[in-house]
Design a protein around this motif. Structure first.
Motif, PDB file in Angstrom:
ATOM      1  N   GLU A  78       0.836  -1.207   0.000  1.00  0.00           N
ATOM      2  CA  GLU A  78       0.000   0.000   0.000  1.00  0.00           C
ATOM      3  C   GLU A  78       0.871   1.259   0.000  1.00  0.00           C
ATOM      4  O   GLU A  78       0.613   2.203  -0.746  1.00  0.00           O
ATOM      5  CB  GLU A  78      -0.917   0.010   1.222  1.00  0.00           C
ATOM      6  N   GLN A  79       1.921   1.276   0.827  1.00  0.00           N
ATOM      7  CA  GLN A  79       2.808   2.442   0.899  1.00  0.00           C
ATOM      8  C   GLN A  79       3.522   2.676  -0.433  1.00  0.00           C
ATOM      9  O   GLN A  79       3.632   3.811  -0.895  1.00  0.00           O
ATOM     10  CB  GLN A  79       3.859   2.262   1.999  1.00  0.00           C
TER      11      GLN A  79
ATOM     12  N   ARG B 270       2.621   1.858  -3.410  1.00  0.00           N
ATOM     13  CA  ARG B 270       1.732   2.167  -4.530  1.00  0.00           C
ATOM     14  C   ARG B 270       0.816   3.360  -4.286  1.00  0.00           C
ATOM     15  O   ARG B 270      -0.006   3.670  -5.132  1.00  0.00           O
ATOM     16  CB  ARG B 270       0.861   0.945  -4.846  1.00  0.00           C
ATOM     17  N   ARG B 271       0.929   4.000  -3.160  1.00  0.00           N
ATOM     18  CA  ARG B 271      -0.022   5.077  -2.850  1.00  0.00           C
ATOM     19  C   ARG B 271       0.071   6.211  -3.866  1.00  0.00           C
ATOM     20  O   ARG B 271       1.123   6.489  -4.416  1.00  0.00           O
ATOM     21  CB  ARG B 271       0.152   5.566  -1.425  1.00  0.00           C
TER      22      ARG B 271
END
Length: 160
Positions: free
Chosen positions: A61-62, A64-65
């Motif tokens: 998640e980090q 690809r944010r």
């Protein structure tokens, strides 16, 4: 000379006594003794999941944010790197003028090991652009010197 040493020690002791009273006085008056800053300005850290799968999902998640597509996993912070390689990558990113987020892997061992597993790359720092792993210090430095890093930023839509 002995007299000045004793005098200095007495002064230091009185300062230590005064400093030890500050937390008690602050508690009595419902005050917080931190850095003198308001709690709104404290660093906000996301809770690290307990499982390896949870850590991997958090790293994914980090990386690809969408807010800032450039993410650097490093030792320390951009303001105070704790490793020469991390410092070098920060210098490269500052030289390119892009905005980037960073994660201090020294704050949590599970993130430090998890990011190595996620990228299948054994060293830190690690740079991600648009969710794609770019490389470590040597690769980022070479890409910067050859102009490939700017091309990568353009392809990912990173604004300077």
């Amino acid at each position: 000379r002995v007299y000045t040493r004793q005098r200095r020690t007495r002064r230091d002791m009185s300062l230590l006594r005064l400093a030890s009273r500050l937390p008690r006085a602050a508690a009595r008056h419902n005050l917080r003794c931190l850095s003198g800053s308001h709690s709104d300005f404290e660093t906000v850290r996301k809770k690290v999941p307990a499982t390896a799968e949870g850590v991997q999902a958090m790293i994914k998640e980090q990386a690809r944010r969408g807010g800032t597509p450039v993410m650097l996993y490093m030792k320390g912070t951009p303001q105070q790197p704790q490793c020469g390689f991390s410092q070098q990558v920060c210098r490269v990113l500052h030289a390119t003028g892009v905005e980037f987020d960073s994660v201090n892997v020294l704050e949590d061992e599970s993130i430090r090991e998890g990011v190595k597993q996620y990228s299948e790359w054994p060293t830190i720092p690690q740079l991600y652009v648009g969710g794609e792993f770019i490389g470590g210090c040597d690769i980022v430095t070479e890409a910067f010197q050859s102009g490939e890093l700017d091309e990568t930023f353009r392809a990912a839509g990173v604004k300077k």
